[in-house]
Design an enzyme around this catalytic site. Structure first.
Site, PDB file in Angstrom:
ATOM      1  N   VAL A   1     -62.812  56.839 -51.353  1.00 44.29           N
ATOM      2  CA  VAL A   1     -62.300  55.505 -51.021  1.00 44.29           C
ATOM      3  C   VAL A   1     -62.703  55.112 -49.602  1.00 44.29           C
ATOM      4  CG1 VAL A   1     -60.235  54.070 -50.801  1.00 44.29           C
ATOM      5  CG2 VAL A   1     -60.369  55.811 -52.614  1.00 44.29           C
TER       6      VAL A   1
ATOM      7  N   VAL B   1     -50.889  52.220 -55.609  1.00 51.13           N
ATOM      8  CA  VAL B   1     -50.462  52.156 -57.013  1.00 51.13           C
ATOM      9  C   VAL B   1     -51.496  51.369 -57.809  1.00 51.13           C
ATOM     10  CG1 VAL B   1     -48.668  51.370 -58.606  1.00 51.13           C
ATOM     11  CG2 VAL B   1     -48.026  52.229 -56.346  1.00 51.13           C
TER      12      VAL B   1
ATOM     13  N   GLU C   1     -59.467  66.524 -61.723  1.00 52.87           N
ATOM     14  CA  GLU C   1     -59.833  67.491 -60.699  1.00 52.87           C
ATOM     15  C   GLU C   1     -59.880  68.898 -61.276  1.00 52.87           C
ATOM     16  OE1 GLU C   1     -58.124  66.831 -56.896  1.00 52.87           O
ATOM     17  OE2 GLU C   1     -57.457  64.829 -57.452  1.00 52.87           O
TER      18      GLU C   1
ATOM     19  N   ASP D   1     -48.297  62.675 -60.480  1.00 55.70           N
ATOM     20  CA  ASP D   1     -49.001  61.557 -59.836  1.00 55.70           C
ATOM     21  C   ASP D   1     -48.427  60.218 -60.297  1.00 55.70           C
ATOM     22  OD1 ASP D   1     -51.501  60.368 -58.417  1.00 55.70           O
ATOM     23  OD2 ASP D   1     -51.587  59.545 -60.441  1.00 55.70           O
TER      24      ASP D   1
ATOM     25  N   LYS E   1     -46.266  57.134 -58.135  1.00 59.83           N
ATOM     26  CA  LYS E   1     -46.532  55.694 -58.199  1.00 59.83           C
ATOM     27  C   LYS E   1     -45.307  54.940 -58.719  1.00 59.83           C
ATOM     28  CE  LYS E   1     -51.437  56.670 -58.981  1.00 59.83           C
ATOM     29  NZ  LYS E   1     -52.399  57.023 -60.054  1.00 59.83           N
TER      30      LYS E   1
END
Lengths: 434, 434
Positions: free
Chosen positions: B7, B125, B183, B194, B198
């Site tokens: 990112v 999110v 992953e 995860d 969120k």
């Protein structure tokens, strides 16, 4: 608040009854001080205190305590005049009037800007869906290459009923009228004009170019035949009236037209009066926004969001800084029509005689259009003299090449009636192989 | 910019190469002045000028010309410390770190507020989808009654491959790992953690109550058996890992769990690594936001939108005024678990002997749970000694009643193995008959 139709009444109800949570959002009270009506004596489903009913807009515009004018009277001419008067009187304007902004947006934004005021319009496109905000803010870092979707709930309701219930167009329209999804005169909706108004706004914003309503190729749904919806269903295709704006290098193409879309596309699941819009950005790729495209409360959700945005001061900053409204952007230039390649659905009525299919296949082959499937749709009720409907789907081919070939079908002696030709939507990035 | 992973690299690329259109949005240049990295010598797919690479965060925090710190290092402890240091040094912070905000959001927001700075987190999110903004602004006039959706692209990719290709869980996971959707250690994703991070953020924002990560009932996808996906497909149901927050009067329920959803629900069409979230507001009704839930460019789209929002001054106003972040809202109170009514999918393995189905039907009947369908799934490869899978679907029934009944199935001598019980999602308004 100018006008208390369905949306206006819903806005007034929330402001009068539930203003406290709204006020908390912006750190100041929101007071509904004036409501402009034509006839104060008229009984309304939602009763507005007579102390705030007005018939003279001058009282409102001359009130220095009033800072936001919410224009919900609809129509173009009166709304245009009132909006000009409001910004000149130093008011910010919130509107949900798509026709007004599609036709007069440029001069309205310019007038607001020179008066140091702002105009917001989240409710003008896709009802309650916060789509305008998404394009102006959430996706602001993207170059948007395509924006397309279902922008008219009336048409989507009619098409959904035809597909799901095997209803004719006339029957489904009548039902939509009884349920309040279509107006007594449904022309603006079913002709595609309403979707075109919304597309002009959406495309201007997304493409950063002032898009002209008159440059949108508009085709409505009133010619759609149930036979094509049924035949397409067998092919995994669903018919939607789509509004499509697409970037082709420096040019833009704009269309409102019925399209078949594959059942696996997220837009295919959008049924009844709902709206949904796909946006392709160069960073985000494909994203989609779905929700109620009309209705009092849903549109009030958007109008109230605008009121909060103006009251907080954010709307003024965005309006002044972002430089994407079409009084500040150059006029769009347009890609030649029909350059896009798509698969196509074609139906022709053939006389029941050898050689018809060969003729059609030859015309397509000579035009370089590759056939994906041919299905001959014989009905048990078929009379010997009836034409046999033959459905051809093509691999992606340039739309104007396909249309030219289909025009040639009409000249064949084996073909009875006008052939039907509907493009099939694929996922859209930037246009035309550029 | 702290961190140049996937990112961070995408954010840097756009700021360095395409900053002009961004600058135009806010009326001032956006300069990338510092990039914090661990090893400046490391080769990167995107080359950042060495003149702005830093290894000492102090240089960045002491630079008065730097006003925005973009935290993209991930993890919790270092990110927490850097975020605190940044706001105390007078910087606004943009982050995409969901674990950080789910665990330490309250103290981070409070620290920013007392320093007169703001923290934004659109990228935390649902990747690039402008969902946080929609809830904070576009839907701000609504009381939000439910928010639920697909928040983990890894799980959705695995489930999609299992359904579409008949792959086993292990096979689909391996494929996801090869393609970079999962992953090497997939635990955080497939366990549902995860998605829970969120959901804690999304629910806190949507419900206006500080929701505790530990109060989310979390169930992952690693127990999902292909046989149930196949059997459910025959019933028109698709399995998704859903994160669900729902208002029950003054209380809130929170869960991350696999659910079957009807193929006609818009979430059913969300396949592969995509995310989508449904929001129910009291004005708008049902709306939905769809898009890429991860990926460098898509998440950069959200991070850059935040940067623009901070640079324009709007983010600071929103942060200060709206009063919905969880340093300013009361702690949530929670509805008792299992009070929601839903249809259920149940599979039990029965010995091939009369009476098994009768026993099951009796237990359900005695619990007041009404059966919608029973399908006995015999396979051509069935051995006489194998249990016969029987799939029962129920009409809407309270989840804890159904779970209690299914526990009793396990005690029957006719039942082999552990029964499977998965709730079916219906469209959600406010919870539990209130």
């Amino acid at each position: 608040l100018l006008g208390v139709g369905t949306v206006g009444a819903a806005v007034a109800r929330r402001l009068l009854a539930g203003g406290e949570p709204l006020a908390r959002r912006v750190g100041r009270p929101l007071l509904l001080r004036h409501v402009l009506v034509r006839d104060p004596a008229r009984r309304r489903s939602f009763q507005i205190p007579s102390s705030i009913l007005r018939t003279d807009v001058g009282v409102i515009l001359n009130d220095d305590e009033t800072s936001i004018v919410v224009e919900l009277i609809g129509g173009v001419d009166d709304a245009r005049r009132l909006t000009f008067d409001a910004v000149r009187a130093g008011k910010d304007v919130v509107t949900a009037n798509k026709a007004l902004l599609a036709v007069h947006g440029r001069e309205i934004f310019a007038a607001a800007r020179s008066a140091g005021r702002c105009v917001t319009f989240e409710g003008a496109v896709a009802g309650g869906i916060p789509l305008i905000e998404a394009i102006r803010r959430g996706l602001a870092a993207n170059r948007i290459d395509a924006v397309y979707g279902i922008l008219n709930g009336t048409c989507n309701y009619i098409l959904t009923r035809m597909i799901d219930n095997g209803a004719s167009y006339a029957h489904a329209l009548g039902e939509a009228q009884r349920l309040g999804y279509a107006e007594a005169d449904p022309t603006t909706d079913v002709s595609g004009l309403d979707a075109a108004h919304k597309l002009a706004i959406l495309a201007s914003l997304a493409m950063g170019r002032c898009c002209d309503l008159d440059r949108i190729a508009v085709k409505g749904i009133s010619d759609i035949d149930l036979i094509d919806l049924t035949a397409a269903a067998e092919l995994g295709l669903v018919c939607k009236l789509l509004a499509i704006a697409r970037r082709h290098g420096g040019d833009i193409s704009l269309a409102v037209e019925p399209r078949f879309i594959p059942r696996s596309h997220p837009l295919a699941a959008v049924s009844g009066p709902f709206n949904a819009v796909s946006v392709y950005g160069d960073l985000i790729g494909h994203c989609l926004f779905y929700g109620p495209g009309a209705g009092g409360d849903a549109t009030a959700s958007a109008v109230l969001a605008d009121i909060l945005d103006v009251a907080s001061g954010n709307a003024a900053k965005t309006f002044a800084a972002e430089g994407v409204l079409w009084d500040q952007t150059p006029a769009a230039t347009y890609a030649p029509a029909g350059e896009d390649a798509s698969p196509h659905y074609i139906r022709v009525g053939l006389v029941d005689r050898p050689g018809g299919i060969a003729q059609i296949a030859t015309i397509l082959g000579n035009a370089g259009i590759s056939i994906a499937s041919i299905i001959q749709h014989e009905s048990p009720y078929q009379q010997a003299s009836d034409p046999v409907p033959v459905v051809v789907t093509t691999h992606p081919a340039r739309q104007r090449d396909v249309r030219a070939a289909v025009t040639r079908f009409g000249e064949l002696k084996e073909v009875l009636g006008a052939p039907v030709c509907i493009p099939v939507l694929e996922k859209l990035g930037p246009g035309g192989g550029k």
